[in-house]
Scaffold this motif. Sequence first.
Motif, PDB file in Angstrom:
ATOM      1  N   PRO A  57      11.961  11.387   8.710  1.00 46.55           N
ATOM      2  CA  PRO A  57      12.771  11.145  10.055  1.00 46.55           C
ATOM      3  C   PRO A  57      14.059  11.332   9.739  1.00 46.55           C
ATOM      4  CG  PRO A  57      11.766   9.080   8.698  1.00 46.55           C
ATOM      5  CD  PRO A  57      11.262  10.264   8.330  1.00 46.55           C
ATOM      6  N   ARG A  58      14.685  12.324   9.997  1.00 49.02           N
ATOM      7  CA  ARG A  58      15.877  12.859   9.635  1.00 49.02           C
ATOM      8  C   ARG A  58      16.940  13.042  10.710  1.00 49.02           C
ATOM      9  NH1 ARG A  58      16.877  17.512   6.230  1.00 49.02           N
ATOM     10  NH2 ARG A  58      18.861  16.656   5.691  1.00 49.02           N
ATOM     11  N   GLY A  59      16.518  12.388  11.873  1.00 51.02           N
ATOM     12  CA  GLY A  59      17.393  12.678  12.997  1.00 51.02           C
ATOM     13  C   GLY A  59      16.898  13.666  14.096  1.00 51.02           C
ATOM     14  N   THR A  60      17.539  13.462  15.366  1.00 49.99           N
ATOM     15  CA  THR A  60      17.005  14.581  16.372  1.00 49.99           C
ATOM     16  C   THR A  60      17.597  15.816  16.171  1.00 49.99           C
ATOM     17  OG1 THR A  60      19.077  13.714  17.639  1.00 49.99           O
ATOM     18  CG2 THR A  60      17.017  12.756  18.175  1.00 49.99           C
ATOM     19  N   ALA A  61      18.465  16.198  15.538  1.00 53.84           N
ATOM     20  CA  ALA A  61      18.900  17.516  15.163  1.00 53.84           C
ATOM     21  C   ALA A  61      17.828  18.409  14.028  1.00 53.84           C
ATOM     22  CB  ALA A  61      20.389  17.858  14.446  1.00 53.84           C
ATOM     23  N   ASP A  62      17.459  17.468  13.477  1.00 54.51           N
ATOM     24  CA  ASP A  62      16.314  17.787  12.408  1.00 54.51           C
ATOM     25  C   ASP A  62      15.083  18.039  13.115  1.00 54.51           C
ATOM     26  OD1 ASP A  62      15.457  18.340   9.486  1.00 54.51           O
ATOM     27  OD2 ASP A  62      14.119  16.838  10.255  1.00 54.51           O
TER      28      ASP A  62
ATOM     29  N   ALA B 233      23.538  25.452  14.309  1.00 54.82           N
ATOM     30  CA  ALA B 233      24.328  24.429  14.502  1.00 54.82           C
ATOM     31  C   ALA B 233      23.518  23.082  13.702  1.00 54.82           C
ATOM     32  CB  ALA B 233      24.645  23.987  15.828  1.00 54.82           C
ATOM     33  N   CYS B 234      22.293  23.068  14.050  1.00 56.42           N
ATOM     34  CA  CYS B 234      21.473  22.015  13.162  1.00 56.42           C
ATOM     35  C   CYS B 234      21.287  22.001  11.815  1.00 56.42           C
ATOM     36  CB  CYS B 234      19.967  22.169  13.935  1.00 56.42           C
ATOM     37  SG  CYS B 234      19.654  21.700  15.554  1.00 56.42           S
ATOM     38  N   THR B 235      21.679  23.370  11.357  1.00 55.02           N
ATOM     39  CA  THR B 235      21.724  23.595   9.898  1.00 55.02           C
ATOM     40  C   THR B 235      22.814  23.413   9.291  1.00 55.02           C
ATOM     41  OG1 THR B 235      21.982  25.965   9.985  1.00 55.02           O
ATOM     42  CG2 THR B 235      19.508  24.946  10.131  1.00 55.02           C
ATOM     43  N   ARG B 236      23.874  23.379   9.931  1.00 52.59           N
ATOM     44  CA  ARG B 236      25.350  23.399   9.304  1.00 52.59           C
ATOM     45  C   ARG B 236      25.952  22.052   9.714  1.00 52.59           C
ATOM     46  NH1 ARG B 236      26.739  27.385  13.460  1.00 52.59           N
ATOM     47  NH2 ARG B 236      27.518  26.396  15.262  1.00 52.59           N
ATOM     48  N   ILE B 237      25.396  21.096  10.297  1.00 53.93           N
ATOM     49  CA  ILE B 237      26.221  19.885  10.212  1.00 53.93           C
ATOM     50  C   ILE B 237      25.921  18.911   9.086  1.00 53.93           C
ATOM     51  CG2 ILE B 237      26.408  19.887  12.924  1.00 53.93           C
ATOM     52  CD1 ILE B 237      23.772  18.001  13.152  1.00 53.93           C
ATOM     53  N   ALA B 238      26.620  17.896   9.138  1.00 53.20           N
ATOM     54  CA  ALA B 238      26.322  16.906   7.881  1.00 53.20           C
ATOM     55  C   ALA B 238      25.726  15.720   8.651  1.00 53.20           C
ATOM     56  CB  ALA B 238      27.720  16.603   7.543  1.00 53.20           C
ATOM     57  N   PRO B 239      24.969  14.873   7.502  1.00 52.73           N
ATOM     58  CA  PRO B 239      24.607  13.908   8.090  1.00 52.73           C
ATOM     59  C   PRO B 239      25.487  12.793   8.823  1.00 52.73           C
ATOM     60  CG  PRO B 239      23.592  14.335   6.370  1.00 52.73           C
ATOM     61  CD  PRO B 239      24.659  15.106   6.017  1.00 52.73           C
ATOM     62  N   SER B 240      25.181  12.099   9.634  1.00 43.49           N
ATOM     63  CA  SER B 240      25.790  10.985  10.362  1.00 43.49           C
ATOM     64  C   SER B 240      26.175   9.857   9.572  1.00 43.49           C
ATOM     65  CB  SER B 240      25.476  10.571  11.679  1.00 43.49           C
ATOM     66  OG  SER B 240      24.148   9.911  11.401  1.00 43.49           O
ATOM     67  N   PRO B 241      26.883   8.727   9.640  1.00 40.59           N
ATOM     68  CA  PRO B 241      26.827   7.515   8.798  1.00 40.59           C
ATOM     69  C   PRO B 241      25.690   7.021   8.731  1.00 40.59           C
ATOM     70  CG  PRO B 241      29.080   7.769  10.237  1.00 40.59           C
ATOM     71  CD  PRO B 241      27.959   8.775  10.518  1.00 40.59           C
ATOM     72  N   ARG B 242      24.592   7.305   9.631  1.00 42.96           N
ATOM     73  CA  ARG B 242      23.557   6.488   9.766  1.00 42.96           C
ATOM     74  C   ARG B 242      22.566   7.248   8.510  1.00 42.96           C
ATOM     75  NH1 ARG B 242      20.545   5.325  14.905  1.00 42.96           N
ATOM     76  NH2 ARG B 242      20.773   7.574  15.219  1.00 42.96           N
TER      77      ARG B 242
ATOM     78  N   ALA C  10      25.364  18.487  16.533  1.00 41.69           N
ATOM     79  CA  ALA C  10      25.078  19.760  16.678  1.00 41.69           C
ATOM     80  C   ALA C  10      25.704  20.383  17.855  1.00 41.69           C
ATOM     81  CB  ALA C  10      23.565  20.073  16.611  1.00 41.69           C
ATOM     82  N   VAL C  11      25.701  19.802  19.165  1.00 38.05           N
ATOM     83  CA  VAL C  11      26.211  20.137  20.353  1.00 38.05           C
ATOM     84  C   VAL C  11      27.781  20.594  20.103  1.00 38.05           C
ATOM     85  CG1 VAL C  11      26.845  19.628  22.597  1.00 38.05           C
ATOM     86  CG2 VAL C  11      24.682  18.919  21.750  1.00 38.05           C
ATOM     87  N   ARG C  12      28.407  19.508  19.460  1.00 38.27           N
ATOM     88  CA  ARG C  12      29.983  19.620  19.117  1.00 38.27           C
ATOM     89  C   ARG C  12      30.187  20.767  18.309  1.00 38.27           C
ATOM     90  NH1 ARG C  12      29.179  14.029  18.010  1.00 38.27           N
ATOM     91  NH2 ARG C  12      29.726  12.684  19.776  1.00 38.27           N
ATOM     92  N   SER C  13      29.203  20.972  17.616  1.00 34.19           N
ATOM     93  CA  SER C  13      29.530  22.177  16.476  1.00 34.19           C
ATOM     94  C   SER C  13      29.364  23.660  17.164  1.00 34.19           C
ATOM     95  CB  SER C  13      28.361  22.382  15.361  1.00 34.19           C
ATOM     96  OG  SER C  13      28.592  23.619  14.511  1.00 34.19           O
ATOM     97  N   THR C  14      28.580  23.881  18.238  1.00 36.30           N
ATOM     98  CA  THR C  14      28.322  24.969  19.161  1.00 36.30           C
ATOM     99  C   THR C  14      29.578  25.033  19.745  1.00 36.30           C
ATOM    100  OG1 THR C  14      27.038  23.672  20.818  1.00 36.30           O
ATOM    101  CG2 THR C  14      25.909  24.719  19.118  1.00 36.30           C
ATOM    102  N   MET C  15      30.148  23.832  20.406  1.00 36.26           N
ATOM    103  CA  MET C  15      31.427  24.045  21.396  1.00 36.26           C
ATOM    104  C   MET C  15      32.407  24.465  20.391  1.00 36.26           C
ATOM    105  SD  MET C  15      30.605  20.455  23.397  1.00 36.26           S
ATOM    106  CE  MET C  15      32.044  20.555  24.409  1.00 36.26           C
ATOM    107  N   SER C  16      32.483  24.192  19.293  1.00 37.92           N
ATOM    108  CA  SER C  16      33.560  24.705  18.321  1.00 37.92           C
ATOM    109  C   SER C  16      33.436  25.883  17.590  1.00 37.92           C
ATOM    110  CB  SER C  16      34.081  23.356  17.227  1.00 37.92           C
ATOM    111  OG  SER C  16      32.934  23.253  16.373  1.00 37.92           O
ATOM    112  N   VAL C  17      32.465  26.268  17.235  1.00 41.76           N
ATOM    113  CA  VAL C  17      32.008  27.538  16.581  1.00 41.76           C
ATOM    114  C   VAL C  17      31.707  28.594  17.413  1.00 41.76           C
ATOM    115  CG1 VAL C  17      30.597  28.612  14.644  1.00 41.76           C
ATOM    116  CG2 VAL C  17      31.264  26.186  14.481  1.00 41.76           C
TER     117      VAL C  17
END
Length: 270
Positions: A97-102, A209-218, A226-233
Amino acid sequence: MPITKAVIFAAGAGTRMQRDAGAVALSAAQAAAAAAGHKALMPVGRPFLDHVLSTLADAGITDVCVVVNPAAPVVRDHYRAQSFTRLRLHFAEQERPRGTADALWSAWEFIGDDHILTLNGDNHYPASAIRALAAEGRPGLVGFSARALVQEGNVAADRLGAFALVASDREGMLTAIHEKPTDAVIAAAGPDALFSMNLWAFSPAILDACTRIAPSPRGELELPDAVRSTMSVEHLRYRVIPSHEAVLDLSNRTDVVAVTERLAMHVVAL
């Protein structure tokens, strides 16, 4: 071209459903499902996920991938015994259970080079909202109004802060995602402020994007990041589709009775 594929996140352990035992009286079958954390199979007339799948078919979706926990094969086993005439059902496994992007990345083989919708396995969305998003055939999300979530759905006003407030420009394109907004921020946004309930449309670019983001504080790989990453990259833009219809949320045991009542007349056809 309309989107016809969807990914459902159903690998969660249902810990909130498990830990509030005794909060509300449930039937024996409902209590057993809650104790096991099996929200997808919660009997609300039919299993809750049956209603979700049927509504996807109503909206024109033909292929659905359910992301499941390999340690809990009950969902996969249940649907292997079912017959489908309107949908083709697929499964993907989220190992941890590593999050929705995972969870989304777990369905990479199903996604391939196609645009897809994503949605939570513990939410029942209106078919009209799904259809409108799919018809765009491009990246986007449905923004559900606070007024509709509270007055038409079963989301209490004091639970809005658990969701993400979304902002858009004059062209209706996403500009910001405010996760877990404070009461003051929600009040300032007004009753018609739009919230994300995780009903998204994505291009295949979301996988990178799901593979290049870092884990959140949680400690999780979060889909909004991942959405923000696609918007910027990739400089992708996301259309915000406003909806003033109800979403039924099955997060806690206290939701079960209200959801059961609301879906009592819903006809399921898989």
